[in-house]
Motif scaffolding. Sequence first.
Motif, PDB file in Angstrom:
ATOM      1  N   LEU A 230       0.830  -1.205   0.000  1.00  0.00           N
ATOM      2  CA  LEU A 230       0.000   0.000   0.000  1.00  0.00           C
ATOM      3  C   LEU A 230       0.863   1.252   0.000  1.00  0.00           C
ATOM      4  CD1 LEU A 230      -2.811   1.226   0.092  1.00  0.00           C
ATOM      5  CD2 LEU A 230      -2.757   1.039   2.593  1.00  0.00           C
TER       6      LEU A 230
ATOM      7  N   GLU B 297      -8.049  -0.566   1.954  1.00  0.00           N
ATOM      8  CA  GLU B 297      -6.745  -0.685   1.295  1.00  0.00           C
ATOM      9  C   GLU B 297      -6.874  -0.882  -0.210  1.00  0.00           C
ATOM     10  OE1 GLU B 297      -3.974  -2.552   4.874  1.00  0.00           O
ATOM     11  OE2 GLU B 297      -4.837  -3.898   3.369  1.00  0.00           O
TER      12      GLU B 297
ATOM     13  N   LYS C 144      -7.493   2.984  -1.136  1.00  0.00           N
ATOM     14  CA  LYS C 144      -6.087   3.318  -0.834  1.00  0.00           C
ATOM     15  C   LYS C 144      -5.975   4.115   0.476  1.00  0.00           C
ATOM     16  CE  LYS C 144      -5.795   1.520  -4.824  1.00  0.00           C
ATOM     17  NZ  LYS C 144      -5.765   0.051  -4.880  1.00  0.00           N
TER      18      LYS C 144
END
Length: 726
Positions: free
Chosen positions: A253, A288, A292
């Motif tokens: 990430l 995630e 994001k």
Amino acid sequence: MSHAKPLLIELGTEELPPKALDTLAKAFFDGIIAGLKQQAFGIAEEDQGRSARHFCSPRRLAVYLPWVTTEQPTIESEVLGPAVNVGLDADGQPTQALRGFATKNGVAPEQLERIVTDKGERFVHRSTRPGQPLANLLPQIVEDALKGLPVPRPMRWSDHDYSFVRPAHWLVMLHGETVIPASLLGLESGRLSRGHRFMHPQAVSIDSADSWLEQLRGAKVLADPVQRRQRVSEQVSAAGKTSGGQPRLSDELLDEIANLTEWPVAVACAFDREFLEVPAEALVTTMETNQKFVPTFDADSGRLSEHFIGVANIESRDPAEIRKGYERVIRPRFADAKFFWDEDLKTPLTGYQPALAKVTYQQSLGSLWDKTVRVAELARIIAGRSGVDAGAATRAASLSKCDLLTRMVGEFPELQGVMGRYYAQHHGESREVALALDEHYRPRFAGDAIASDRIGQILAVADRLDTLAGIFAVGLKPSGNKDPFALRRAALGLARTLIESGLVIDLPATLIEALELIPEAALIAGLKPAKGKPQAEVVALDAGARRQTLAGELFDFVQERLRGYYADQGFSTAAFDAVLAVRSPDLVDFDRRLRAISGFAGSPAAASLIAAQKRVSNILRKSTETEDGQQDRPGSHAIRPELFESPAEAALADILDKLSRDNSERLRQADYVGVLERLALLQGPVDGFFDEVMVNAENPAVRANRLALLESLQQQLLAVADISRL
């Protein structure tokens, strides 16, 4: 040497795909380096504290080299021509061969020189070509580097006949302070770059290659991906402290956020606590994967909190508005997840079983329910042999694919197994069954742990056995880089689970059992008739023989996956091959043998015994050919002490007899280290035997007796591994 200056190449584009950005930047850098070296330009990757680097941001790819020469070196060449006696006729005049060679090199025959070589006197053409300036060759080098980028689906824009991963908007090429003219992708190179799309939309005139990075920073662009990652990490950590939680920012990430932003700014946000009733994995996946966002966990309990962190690509004057936007975006996603959760809970996992029969697993292998039934039977067999509750293993297998039909997994496929565990727990399944529904997918990726519980381990093995057996049976085994069913991963997961859990099974025999559960129609579907042969001949083939063949192929396939697994742990290829030659049917046993033989390989006795094993193998291989051309049966010779003619024979026989008795119990207990330690006792008697005894004695009985000794020796030396391969 020509003068040298730093070099900067920057290509500006529309936003590039974040997951491909680092790969594209590295490939662009490698292409530029390769092109400069091919054209013999001098370059330095380190100079006065500056390093050659590739840079990137969402809207740019760039290469910086601290030192590149302004022109190629002078190139001197020497081309050999025909021999003098071939180039001149009897009158000393140039022949056609010499005239052709001269014309090819652009000179008259009389301008050629002569040299003496080891093959006689020959004509030679020597030339000196001045090096070309960097400005002449760099445009082609850059064009070639761009063409070499890994772009699977390039885009076209406007009415241009060229393409790239995204539309290109500017091109900067500076050698020191000097612009290198070029025309690429419809752009003319210059010194004008661009800053942040919103915070500094004006063009940025770059003074020199060395000033580019700092000038972009002044225009609110962090072009260095390392600095961007560091800023994202620091910003997220600081935002987490404001909410009193612990942000969980994975490397994956972090990379993606860094490649989505040019000036990252973290914003602390929150959602309604009612959504925490949904399993944390579903909420985290939404944050995630879809948004994001960085989830935040309670520092004390470790549970997911209602706080999260968004990372904006702008330093806003009103962060509260960005926060509201992020919170507004995530609410409907969480509302969907809560709806899926609530609706799924209305149906127990067993309620999905009938629907599995309507979902095709593979055309020849039937439905998902057919696969479930096969896996359940394999799990029952393995559990029964392993002293594990076969009922629990069968129950877990029968539920293992049910969550694939739930609304939550339909929306978030990556939650398969995880949601099965939650739904099983909710509807009263035992802890071990619920856990197995999740963990039987482990290892999910390289470096992931295997299932932690025995039922999960057995289900993981059974599921992969059926997958491998079925897909191999229908003739869809991996070929080259193609592995659509991820069978290599399945085989490694199977092997790792067996080895790391200590689960002992006879793998070839269990593969046969897995293949026996595969429909015969699938076995036939995987066969192709030989060229010119009717399909009827294929159908008539014995299914048992087909299963035996496939089991052998599968066993080899699984074992070969271990080559890289053990190489990563530092085991040598030679040690791996030595154990592989024994074909131990139990991978736990394979692991023990490998670890034992790796330690033995460095012992003082190893070199002597390895040489002895090679010598014994050669002698026995040659001796098996009988006078009538038939193969003598190995082990057919009996040792007869009365035929010994040398003390060395008796000494070897005595130690072999002692080792046979001593090591039999060690082998039963898989004490391979102990077996190998005892083999060290052979060093002296074996050396003495080969020093004093001629194996191929003239007397046939004596010769046969000595071969019997060598057969007994070989059995001892091969007890753990084929040490001749070390």
